[in-house]
Design a protein around this motif. Structure first.
Motif, PDB file in Angstrom:
ATOM      1  N   ALA A 195       0.866  -1.184   0.000  1.00 57.63           N
ATOM      2  CA  ALA A 195       0.000   0.000   0.000  1.00 57.63           C
ATOM      3  C   ALA A 195       0.900   1.230   0.000  1.00 57.63           C
ATOM      4  N   ILE A 196       0.350   2.315  -0.517  1.00 55.43           N
ATOM      5  CA  ILE A 196       1.119   3.563  -0.608  1.00 55.43           C
ATOM      6  C   ILE A 196       0.748   4.443   0.578  1.00 55.43           C
ATOM      7  N   SER A 197       1.733   4.841   1.353  1.00 56.94           N
ATOM      8  CA  SER A 197       1.450   5.678   2.514  1.00 56.94           C
ATOM      9  C   SER A 197       2.189   7.011   2.389  1.00 56.94           C
ATOM     10  N   LEU A 198       1.428   8.068   2.144  1.00 59.55           N
ATOM     11  CA  LEU A 198       2.031   9.406   2.095  1.00 59.55           C
ATOM     12  C   LEU A 198       2.398   9.861   3.496  1.00 59.55           C
ATOM     13  N   ASN A 199       1.733   9.255   4.494  1.00 60.30           N
ATOM     14  CA  ASN A 199       2.052   9.624   5.877  1.00 60.30           C
ATOM     15  C   ASN A 199       3.471   9.205   6.213  1.00 60.30           C
ATOM     16  N   GLU A 200       3.809   7.984   5.805  1.00 62.14           N
ATOM     17  CA  GLU A 200       5.147   7.480   6.121  1.00 62.14           C
ATOM     18  C   GLU A 200       6.153   7.815   5.032  1.00 62.14           C
ATOM     19  N   GLY A 201       5.667   8.080   3.825  1.00 65.73           N
ATOM     20  CA  GLY A 201       6.583   8.331   2.704  1.00 65.73           C
ATOM     21  C   GLY A 201       7.274   7.062   2.254  1.00 65.73           C
ATOM     22  N   ARG A 202       6.649   5.899   2.538  1.00 68.07           N
ATOM     23  CA  ARG A 202       7.193   4.632   2.055  1.00 68.07           C
ATOM     24  C   ARG A 202       6.033   3.646   1.903  1.00 68.07           C
ATOM     25  N   ALA A 203       6.316   2.555   1.156  1.00 66.20           N
ATOM     26  CA  ALA A 203       5.278   1.546   0.960  1.00 66.20           C
ATOM     27  C   ALA A 203       5.107   0.741   2.234  1.00 66.20           C
ATOM     28  N   VAL A 204       3.866   0.369   2.541  1.00 68.59           N
ATOM     29  CA  VAL A 204       3.601  -0.454   3.725  1.00 68.59           C
ATOM     30  C   VAL A 204       2.792  -1.685   3.268  1.00 68.59           C
ATOM     31  N   SER A 205       2.636  -2.656   4.166  1.00 74.17           N
ATOM     32  CA  SER A 205       1.877  -3.857   3.785  1.00 74.17           C
ATOM     33  C   SER A 205       0.418  -3.499   3.550  1.00 74.17           C
ATOM     34  N   LYS A 206      -0.156  -4.157   2.557  1.00 73.33           N
ATOM     35  CA  LYS A 206      -1.551  -3.863   2.206  1.00 73.33           C
ATOM     36  C   LYS A 206      -2.482  -4.425   3.272  1.00 73.33           C
ATOM     37  N   PRO A 207      -3.376  -3.604   3.841  1.00 73.44           N
ATOM     38  CA  PRO A 207      -4.263  -4.117   4.885  1.00 73.44           C
ATOM     39  C   PRO A 207      -5.401  -4.987   4.348  1.00 73.44           C
ATOM     40  N   ASP A 208      -5.761  -4.860   3.057  1.00 70.23           N
ATOM     41  CA  ASP A 208      -6.823  -5.734   2.523  1.00 70.23           C
ATOM     42  C   ASP A 208      -6.519  -6.056   1.063  1.00 70.23           C
ATOM     43  N   HIS A 209      -7.504  -6.634   0.353  1.00 73.13           N
ATOM     44  CA  HIS A 209      -7.206  -7.111  -0.995  1.00 73.13           C
ATOM     45  C   HIS A 209      -7.584  -6.103  -2.084  1.00 73.13           C
ATOM     46  N   SER A 210      -7.777  -4.841  -1.738  1.00 68.69           N
ATOM     47  CA  SER A 210      -8.068  -3.848  -2.789  1.00 68.69           C
ATOM     48  C   SER A 210      -6.966  -3.901  -3.836  1.00 68.69           C
ATOM     49  N   ALA A 211      -7.371  -3.669  -5.110  1.00 69.07           N
ATOM     50  CA  ALA A 211      -6.380  -3.750  -6.193  1.00 69.07           C
ATOM     51  C   ALA A 211      -5.303  -2.680  -6.011  1.00 69.07           C
ATOM     52  N   LEU A 212      -5.748  -1.483  -5.704  1.00 68.85           N
ATOM     53  CA  LEU A 212      -4.811  -0.372  -5.480  1.00 68.85           C
ATOM     54  C   LEU A 212      -5.106   0.192  -4.097  1.00 68.85           C
ATOM     55  N   TYR A 213      -4.077   0.300  -3.279  1.00 69.96           N
ATOM     56  CA  TYR A 213      -4.306   0.766  -1.912  1.00 69.96           C
ATOM     57  C   TYR A 213      -3.464   2.009  -1.642  1.00 69.96           C
TER      58      TYR A 213
END
Ligand code: CTP
Ligand code: MG
Length: 566
Positions: A445-463
């Motif tokens: 998943a894309i996290s602008l809060n952290e400024g890095r990719a994090v593990s996807k919390p669910d199966h959405s195609a784009l997170y």
């Protein structure tokens, strides 16, 4: 990174990448002198209170209108624009020196004797011209105000824009020209703040704390000419920020009506009434549609004097604070906005985005993708949102009525971020495509809060983690097919841009003869070439699929029957 792109298309190894022809280098951390969002909004709101819009028979009425209206005060600027439907309607925006003068001009207006609708006071007027040739008079100071714009909101058509880009000296210049020719201009911003001011003024007698605030692309710095207006109408002081503490304690207190226990039903009921008020009484407002069962209930309407589509909501201010965040990201570095314009244009031309909501990526999500890319470059160009949160001062505290914490530093100096990255925008575009060609959309998943990719919390195609409500996914609507199309299109784009550089190097393209640079990126796909993405046909969602239950009354015509006399 590119090796995977090349494998995908079986490309031969390439000569080392050259930088696009460009005479200037971008200084590291090329900060524009950063402006505060609040200052920008206050300045534009104040400007709107000093402005009136007058319908005229043509721009030739300006000297006569000017001579007439300067009797109410000093006119400091004037803009002409047209609204084209079956015929062409002409308007002139007059900006007075102060709100009192604009108010006097409005109060002097008469009502049309043939008027069938209810008389309403608003900054939208029309001018009974005599048709006599008039010489414009000087102001007291001896100067004349000229029309600052003629047909000032006309959108440059695609062919003209592509012609302009073709003439550019290099890709860097093409990017600058795209940005300059398509970004929402000063007049466009003025008209959007006037639309907000009209709603606020109309109800301010009954709701003295009411505020109508533009948000979204109209104010976040990423809007293009002709973009829709997103508007939040608040009847109370929602924000529990420092401003609310400034109210003096009075021993006299207004009686008020009790709220319904269910906040959502309350908002829906209020929006029904506001929708009726807009529809029945506000000049210029037409085609009012109430979509009250949506997650965020909205009233959609068209403003015929502004040629504007407007989405009005009455929920919390988180969308407004999100716009503030995006505005700040645009202010951090002058490369951000032109880059986002380029990526948005590319996505539009290859059909990744679409004006109707559906299972494809929205402009807002696309903007988040670009910001995230700029946060994670080796030398970051933008800070993470957590950096902004860590630098927040007490005056930055903003918590919406439903508890969404929108606290982050608004003061650029306090944030103290500067980038050492000196890449040109043309380099960054290619890096953007390369980055997302390789991105692990399946697991990350894309996290602008952290400024890095994090593990996807669910199966959405784009997170994409919603920056202000971190349990939500901004791009939940994106289907697997559309996410796959995104992956294919970023690879196509990386390939096209790489080839551009190679062609340049080997043959030296004659730029006046064939499309080059960005033009090849913005080419609509050749229908004869079957590309993988063509197997996925985008499907526009029916309104009823987006919302549980949609109330869509038949389109209405504005009550206004006024037309300018010849
Ligand atoms: N927004 C949000 N969370 C979402 C969707 C939208 O906070 N999941 C906020 C953002 O501030 C966004 C604004 O609502 O900018 C308006 O949304 P939208 O109209 O979809 O995007 P715009 O940025 O206005 O882009 P466009 O030009 O396509 O209207
Ligand atoms: Mg919008």
């Amino acid at each position: 990174m590119l090796s995977a792109v090349r494998r995908c298309y079986n490309l031969k190894p390439q000569v080392p990448r050259v930088r696009y022809l460009c005479s200037t280098t971008v200084p590291a951390g090329s900060k524009v002198s950063a402006h505060s969002f609040e200052d920008f909004v206050h300045k534009r709101q104040e400007e709107a209170t000093r402005s009136v819009i007058v319908q005229v028979s043509s721009e030739r009425s300006f000297p006569e209108l000017y001579n007439y209206c300067r009797d109410y005060g000093n006119i400091i600027s004037a803009f002409h624009y047209c609204v084209r439907h079956d015929d062409v309607q002409h308007y002139i925006l007059l900006e007075y020196e102060n709100a009192q003068q604009a108010s006097e001009a409005i109060d002097s207006a008469a009502y049309n004797e043939d008027l069938t609708g209810v008389p309403v006071r608003s900054p939208f007027l029309w001018f009974r011209a005599t048709g006599r040739k008039t010489i414009q008079r000087d102001t007291v100071s001896g100067s004349k105000t000229q029309l600052a714009a003629l047909d000032g909101i006309r959108i440059m058509d695609n062919d003209a824009l592509m012609g302009t880009l073709r003439e550019a000296v290099d890709i860097e210049k093409q990017i600058a020209l795209l940005y300059e020719n398509t970004k929402l201009n000063d007049l466009g911003i003025r008209l959007r703040f006037l639309a907000a001011s009209q709603v606020q003024q109309a109800i301010s007698g009954m709701f003295p704390l009411a505020r109508a605030l533009p948000f979204g692309s109209s104010v976040n710095g990423f809007g293009k000419n002709g973009c829709d207006l997103d508007l939040i109408l608040r009847l109370d002081e929602e924000c529990k920020g420092p401003d609310s503490k400034k109210r003096p304690e009075s021993r006299l207190v207004f009686h008020t009506k009790e709220n319904l226990t269910n906040g959502r039903s309350q908002t829906q009921r209020q929006m029904e009434s506001i929708g009726d008020m807009l529809h029945l009484f506000l000049p210029g407002v037409c085609h009012v549609r109430r979509i009250l069962q949506a997650r965020v209930p909205i009233i959609k309407y068209h403003h015929e004097h502004l040629n504007l589509e407007i989405d009005l909501s009455m929920s919390n201010l988180s969308g407004f604070y999100m716009s503030e965040l995006l505005f700040m990201f645009g202010e951090f570095d002058e490369r951000v906005r032109p880059l986002i314009f380029c990526i948005r244009r590319w996505a539009q031309s290859c059909g990744l985005t679409n004006p109707s909501p559906g299972r494809w990526i929205s402009n807002f999500s696309l903007t988040c993708l670009v910001i995230f890319f700029l946060q994670q470059t080796k030398q970051p160009i933008l800070p993470s949102i957590n950096t902004l949160i860590r630098s927040a001062a007490p005056e930055d505290v903003r918590i919406t009525e439903d508890g969404i914490n929108c606290t982050f530093a608004r003061n650029f100096e306090a944030i103290g971020f500067s980038s050492k990255n000196s890449n040109k925008i043309s380099d960054l575009i290619l890096q953007f495509f390369e980055f997302y060609s390789q991105f692990d959309f399946q697991n990350k998943a894309i996290s602008l809060n952290e400024g890095r990719a994090v593990s996807k919390p669910d199966h959405s195609a784009l997170y994409i983690v919603n920056p202000l409500e971190q349990l939500l996914n901004v791009s939940k609507n994106v289907s697997l097919e559309e996410c796959e199309r995104l992956r294919i299109e970023v690879r196509n784009a990386a390939w096209v841009l790489e080839s551009e550089v190679e062609n340049y190097q080997q043959t030296g393209v004659d730029k006046s003869q064939e499309p080059w640079g960005l033009l090849n990126l913005f080419k609509t796909p050749d229908k004869n070439i079957i590309r993988p993405n063509m197997f996925f046909k985008p499907r526009i969602l029916e309104v009823s699929e987006l919302f549980d239950n949609t109330e869509t009354p038949p389109a209405t015509k504005s009550t206004s029957s006024n037309t300018a006399t010849a």
